[in-house]
Design a protein around this motif. Structure first.
Motif, PDB file in Angstrom:
ATOM      1  N   LEU A 208       0.828  -1.207   0.000  1.00 34.98           N
ATOM      2  CA  LEU A 208       0.000   0.000   0.000  1.00 34.98           C
ATOM      3  C   LEU A 208       0.864   1.260   0.000  1.00 34.98           C
ATOM      4  O   LEU A 208       0.564   2.239  -0.698  1.00 34.98           O
ATOM      5  CB  LEU A 208      -0.937   0.004   1.213  1.00 34.98           C
ATOM      6  CG  LEU A 208      -2.027  -1.076   1.252  1.00 34.98           C
ATOM      7  CD1 LEU A 208      -2.744  -1.072   2.596  1.00 34.98           C
ATOM      8  CD2 LEU A 208      -3.023  -0.895   0.114  1.00 34.98           C
ATOM      9  N   LYS A 209       1.940   1.223   0.765  1.00 41.03           N
ATOM     10  CA  LYS A 209       2.872   2.347   0.796  1.00 41.03           C
ATOM     11  C   LYS A 209       3.465   2.568  -0.598  1.00 41.03           C
ATOM     12  O   LYS A 209       3.602   3.709  -1.075  1.00 41.03           O
ATOM     13  CB  LYS A 209       3.979   2.077   1.808  1.00 41.03           C
ATOM     14  CG  LYS A 209       5.150   3.075   1.768  1.00 41.03           C
ATOM     15  CD  LYS A 209       4.729   4.481   2.186  1.00 41.03           C
ATOM     16  CE  LYS A 209       5.959   5.395   2.217  1.00 41.03           C
ATOM     17  NZ  LYS A 209       5.608   6.776   2.629  1.00 41.03           N
ATOM     18  N   GLY A 210       3.799   1.488  -1.264  1.00 43.78           N
ATOM     19  CA  GLY A 210       4.353   1.601  -2.604  1.00 43.78           C
ATOM     20  C   GLY A 210       3.379   2.220  -3.587  1.00 43.78           C
ATOM     21  O   GLY A 210       3.790   2.817  -4.592  1.00 43.78           O
ATOM     22  N   TRP A 211       2.100   2.070  -3.330  1.00 41.99           N
ATOM     23  CA  TRP A 211       1.071   2.643  -4.198  1.00 41.99           C
ATOM     24  C   TRP A 211       0.636   4.038  -3.770  1.00 41.99           C
ATOM     25  O   TRP A 211      -0.243   4.625  -4.384  1.00 41.99           O
ATOM     26  CB  TRP A 211      -0.144   1.711  -4.245  1.00 41.99           C
ATOM     27  CG  TRP A 211       0.171   0.362  -4.798  1.00 41.99           C
ATOM     28  CD1 TRP A 211       1.096   0.053  -5.770  1.00 41.99           C
ATOM     29  CD2 TRP A 211      -0.424  -0.886  -4.416  1.00 41.99           C
ATOM     30  NE1 TRP A 211       1.110  -1.294  -6.016  1.00 41.99           N
ATOM     31  CE2 TRP A 211       0.197  -1.909  -5.204  1.00 41.99           C
ATOM     32  CE3 TRP A 211      -1.408  -1.261  -3.499  1.00 41.99           C
ATOM     33  CZ2 TRP A 211      -0.140  -3.248  -5.081  1.00 41.99           C
ATOM     34  CZ3 TRP A 211      -1.753  -2.594  -3.379  1.00 41.99           C
ATOM     35  CH2 TRP A 211      -1.125  -3.581  -4.164  1.00 41.99           C
ATOM     36  N   GLY A 212       1.263   4.546  -2.680  1.00 46.01           N
ATOM     37  CA  GLY A 212       0.999   5.919  -2.289  1.00 46.01           C
ATOM     38  C   GLY A 212       0.269   6.116  -0.983  1.00 46.01           C
ATOM     39  O   GLY A 212      -0.114   7.253  -0.651  1.00 46.01           O
ATOM     40  N   GLY A 236       5.833   3.858  11.795  1.00 42.93           N
ATOM     41  CA  GLY A 236       7.187   4.367  11.913  1.00 42.93           C
ATOM     42  C   GLY A 236       8.135   3.739  10.903  1.00 42.93           C
ATOM     43  O   GLY A 236       8.956   4.423  10.281  1.00 42.93           O
ATOM     44  N   LYS A 237       8.011   2.441  10.721  1.00 41.43           N
ATOM     45  CA  LYS A 237       8.922   1.721   9.824  1.00 41.43           C
ATOM     46  C   LYS A 237       8.757   2.156   8.373  1.00 41.43           C
ATOM     47  O   LYS A 237       9.746   2.247   7.623  1.00 41.43           O
ATOM     48  CB  LYS A 237       8.676   0.219   9.954  1.00 41.43           C
ATOM     49  CG  LYS A 237       9.619  -0.639   9.118  1.00 41.43           C
ATOM     50  CD  LYS A 237       9.415  -2.117   9.416  1.00 41.43           C
ATOM     51  CE  LYS A 237      10.380  -2.988   8.610  1.00 41.43           C
ATOM     52  NZ  LYS A 237      10.222  -4.429   8.954  1.00 41.43           N
ATOM     53  N   TYR A 238       7.521   2.431   7.957  1.00 37.21           N
ATOM     54  CA  TYR A 238       7.258   2.743   6.545  1.00 37.21           C
ATOM     55  C   TYR A 238       6.979   4.219   6.285  1.00 37.21           C
ATOM     56  O   TYR A 238       6.542   4.589   5.198  1.00 37.21           O
ATOM     57  CB  TYR A 238       6.108   1.868   6.036  1.00 37.21           C
ATOM     58  CG  TYR A 238       6.503   0.418   5.961  1.00 37.21           C
ATOM     59  CD1 TYR A 238       7.266  -0.060   4.898  1.00 37.21           C
ATOM     60  CD2 TYR A 238       6.173  -0.461   6.988  1.00 37.21           C
ATOM     61  CE1 TYR A 238       7.674  -1.382   4.849  1.00 37.21           C
ATOM     62  CE2 TYR A 238       6.583  -1.788   6.948  1.00 37.21           C
ATOM     63  CZ  TYR A 238       7.333  -2.240   5.872  1.00 37.21           C
ATOM     64  OH  TYR A 238       7.754  -3.557   5.820  1.00 37.21           O
ATOM     65  N   GLY A 239       7.273   5.049   7.291  1.00 37.35           N
ATOM     66  CA  GLY A 239       7.140   6.485   7.100  1.00 37.35           C
ATOM     67  C   GLY A 239       5.719   6.944   6.846  1.00 37.35           C
ATOM     68  O   GLY A 239       5.477   7.839   6.025  1.00 37.35           O
ATOM     69  N   LEU A 240       4.774   6.360   7.552  1.00 41.04           N
ATOM     70  CA  LEU A 240       3.369   6.688   7.390  1.00 41.04           C
ATOM     71  C   LEU A 240       2.872   7.535   8.560  1.00 41.04           C
ATOM     72  O   LEU A 240       3.338   7.385   9.693  1.00 41.04           O
ATOM     73  CB  LEU A 240       2.535   5.412   7.301  1.00 41.04           C
ATOM     74  CG  LEU A 240       2.806   4.540   6.069  1.00 41.04           C
ATOM     75  CD1 LEU A 240       2.249   3.136   6.271  1.00 41.04           C
ATOM     76  CD2 LEU A 240       2.223   5.181   4.817  1.00 41.04           C
ATOM     77  N   HIS A 241       1.928   8.405   8.296  1.00 45.87           N
ATOM     78  CA  HIS A 241       1.310   9.201   9.343  1.00 45.87           C
ATOM     79  C   HIS A 241       0.318   8.346  10.126  1.00 45.87           C
ATOM     80  O   HIS A 241      -0.018   7.225   9.722  1.00 45.87           O
ATOM     81  CB  HIS A 241       0.604  10.416   8.745  1.00 45.87           C
ATOM     82  CG  HIS A 241       1.535  11.395   8.085  1.00 45.87           C
ATOM     83  ND1 HIS A 241       2.365  12.221   8.790  1.00 45.87           N
ATOM     84  CD2 HIS A 241       1.749  11.663   6.770  1.00 45.87           C
ATOM     85  CE1 HIS A 241       3.062  12.975   7.959  1.00 45.87           C
ATOM     86  NE2 HIS A 241       2.711  12.651   6.732  1.00 45.87           N
TER      87      HIS A 241
END
Length: 272
Positions: A208-212, A236-241
């Protein structure tokens, strides 16, 4: 800046109990400074909510909740979307038509299972909004076919047999791209509902992170402390809010889910 917020709520525009303006009134009573209205597959409740919020002295963030096809409960929350985006509006119109057609199939499906209820009663509970599963559950409860709303899903409306009449969905990637094109930011709603083990769920978050994907709904009514800690670690690991919300529908729909009041840092969402 920290806001007193509930970023996951529903009104009569989809399957909630309260009209958008009434929901804003409840938010004011709760002491919220920010409310995310995230009805399923529709933006119809936003104008009324924004108008009521202006009078009440709090802020409503236009939102929407949409499901992706990969998993039945893979839901994505779009925040700050434009009400005039043709792509998102087209999607909402398609979903409205699909739900309108599905209500007849649900009635037939329930009759096959010995549950004979009147569609007119179901539509009355929708109060002019789209007819959804909670409206069927309420009528079933009123007529004694079930003892709790949850039983409606466990026995009928969330079973493998029911899947044959479920609405067709976009891929998660298409959902995220549609919301981004509408000017929104996207959060992964209630991760536990996808029912994956930790390793598989992390793989999904990575995709999901890779898709934005922009955020994860780490704070949620049904999350245990252990779940919450894991989702915060993924953020935290994937830089998500981080977002949070109650998934409030009203006491007649979800009796055990009151409106929330979370302290959330949301400048990333409101200033962008």
């Amino acid at each position: 800046m920290v806001y007193f917020a509930d970023m996951h709520t529903h009104s009569t525009a989809s399957d909630g109990q309260y009209a958008p303006g009434e929901l804003v009134g409840l938010a004011k009573e709760k002491g919220l400074t920010l409310l995310g209205l995230t009805d399923h597959d529709t933006l119809d409740g936003i104008p009324e909510a924004v108008e009521a919020a202006g009078k009440a002295g709090l802020r409503v963030l236009p939102g929407i909740e949409i499901g992706a096809k990969e998993y039945r409960s893979l839901h994505l929350l779009g925040y700050g979307v434009s009400l005039d985006d043709p792509g998102l509006n087209g999607f909402c119109e398609q979903m409205k038509a699909a739900r309108d057609e599905r209500k007849y199939r649900i009635i037939d499906f329930l009759k096959e299972k010995g549950v004979d209820i009147d569609l007119g009663e179901v539509e009355a509970h929708a109060k002019g909004g789209v007819v959804a599963r909670p409206h069927f559950a309420r009528v079933m409860l009123e007529h004694g076919y079930i003892k709790t709303n949850r039983e409606a899903y466990e026995k009928y409306l969330d079973t493998d047999e029911y899947k044959r009449i479920a609405i067709r969905r976009m891929s998660a990637r298409d959902c995220i791209e549609t919301l981004h094109r509408a000017g929104g930011k996207v959060s992964f709603a209630h991760p536990y509902q996808v029912k994956l083990d930790d390793g598989a769920l992390e793989g999904l978050v990575r995709d999901l992170k890779g898709w934005g994907l922009d955020a994860i709904e780490c704070y949620y009514t049904k999350h245990t402390p252990e779940m919450q800690a894991f989702y915060l670690s993924l953020a935290g690991k994937y830089g998500l809010h981080v977002t949070g919300g109650s998934d409030f529908h009203g006491e007649l729909v979800k009796p055990d889910v009151p409106l929330g009041r979370l302290e959330l840092e949301l400048d990333w969402l409101l200033d962008g």
